[in-house]
Write a protein that holds these residues in place. Structure first.
Motif, PDB file in Angstrom:
ATOM      1  N   ARG A 280      29.628   4.561  74.903  1.00 34.23           N
ATOM      2  CA  ARG A 280      30.887   5.108  74.575  1.00 34.23           C
ATOM      3  C   ARG A 280      31.097   6.416  75.352  1.00 34.23           C
ATOM      4  N   ARG A 281      32.290   6.970  74.847  1.00 37.11           N
ATOM      5  CA  ARG A 281      33.301   7.586  75.781  1.00 37.11           C
ATOM      6  C   ARG A 281      31.590   8.678  76.011  1.00 37.11           C
ATOM      7  N   ILE A 282      32.140   9.504  77.684  1.00 38.52           N
ATOM      8  CA  ILE A 282      31.729   9.897  78.037  1.00 38.52           C
ATOM      9  C   ILE A 282      32.052  10.731  78.817  1.00 38.52           C
ATOM     10  N   PRO A 283      32.594  12.288  78.466  1.00 38.54           N
ATOM     11  CA  PRO A 283      33.407  12.651  79.371  1.00 38.54           C
ATOM     12  C   PRO A 283      32.759  12.844  80.917  1.00 38.54           C
ATOM     13  N   GLY A 284      33.856  12.675  81.934  1.00 36.25           N
ATOM     14  CA  GLY A 284      32.552  13.172  83.300  1.00 36.25           C
ATOM     15  C   GLY A 284      32.839  11.242  83.924  1.00 36.25           C
ATOM     16  N   GLN A 285      32.003  10.874  83.027  1.00 39.06           N
ATOM     17  CA  GLN A 285      31.546   9.462  84.030  1.00 39.06           C
ATOM     18  C   GLN A 285      31.982   8.739  84.441  1.00 39.06           C
ATOM     19  N   LEU A 286      33.973   8.765  84.574  1.00 37.15           N
ATOM     20  CA  LEU A 286      34.314   7.720  85.509  1.00 37.15           C
ATOM     21  C   LEU A 286      33.961   8.777  87.087  1.00 37.15           C
ATOM     22  N   VAL A 287      34.440   9.791  87.286  1.00 39.90           N
ATOM     23  CA  VAL A 287      34.027   9.896  88.299  1.00 39.90           C
ATOM     24  C   VAL A 287      32.514  10.185  88.793  1.00 39.90           C
ATOM     25  N   LYS A 288      31.741  10.126  87.895  1.00 41.97           N
ATOM     26  CA  LYS A 288      30.416   9.361  88.263  1.00 41.97           C
ATOM     27  C   LYS A 288      30.328   7.967  88.569  1.00 41.97           C
ATOM     28  N   ILE A 289      31.155   7.448  88.469  1.00 40.24           N
ATOM     29  CA  ILE A 289      31.026   5.819  88.959  1.00 40.24           C
ATOM     30  C   ILE A 289      31.522   5.667  89.995  1.00 40.24           C
TER      31      ILE A 289
END
Length: 179
Positions: free
Chosen positions: A110-119
């Motif tokens: 699901r879309r999670i704000p900030g998840q791309l930065v975490k990855i």
């Protein structure tokens, strides 16, 4: 109409269809402009879209949010040995596989704000260099596809990489620490 004219018309139509297919397919899949490369790239792209669709359907059917993370390895693909590690959880599906000298990492969640930065932080922390990133979304889901180069200092297996990325989906807070 003569046979030559019919053949020219057929070739013109084929070239037009190939141009459309190439335009609809992300450039990562089509490395050269010849017909075989275009068709091969489109096939790979369609296979990935089918995997995304199956994964989204499976998520839709899940009734509980407490299924454990599982890891699987496969070895096949046209006489080439392939290492694939997958971690699935209610939060996200993560897959890491070796492709030539690089690693293909895919996440569906699901879309999670900030998840791309975490990855990205996880990848950089373990000495992976991001060569390419594709972001696709469908309804309230996001698909991140990375092509990453393994750094000299990296000691992670594909299983460990998939697990570390999976863990990034489970953390509530995210703080970048000085290295």
């Amino acid at each position: 109409m003569s046979h030559i004219a019919v053949e020219r018309k057929r070739r013109r139509q084929m070239n037009e269809h190939l141009k459309v297919l190439r335009a609809l397919t992300p450039s990562f899949y089509v490395k050269r402009g010849d017909q075989a490369s275009i068709i091969g790239g489109v096939i790979e792209f369609i296979k990935e879209l089918q995997q995304v669709h199956q994964s989204l359907e499976a998520k839709k059917k899940r009734k509980t949010n407490s299924s454990p993370i599982t890891t699987q390895f496969t070895a096949e693909s046209n006489n080439l040995k392939e290492v694939v590690a997958s971690c699935k959880s209610p939060m996200a599906d993560v897959q890491a596989r070796i492709s030539g000298s690089n690693v293909i990492l895919r996440t569906i969640s699901r879309r999670i704000p900030g998840q791309l930065v975490k990855i990205i932080f996880v990848l950089e922390r373990f000495s992976f260099q991001i060569l390419q990133l594709n972001i696709d979304s469908m309804d309230d889901y996001a698909l991140f596809s990375f092509v990453i180069k393994i750094g000299v200092e990296c000691q992670l297996s594909m299983e460990e990489l998939a697990l570390e990325v999976q863990r990034s989906f489970c953390t509530q807070e995210f703080h970048i620490k000085e290295m």
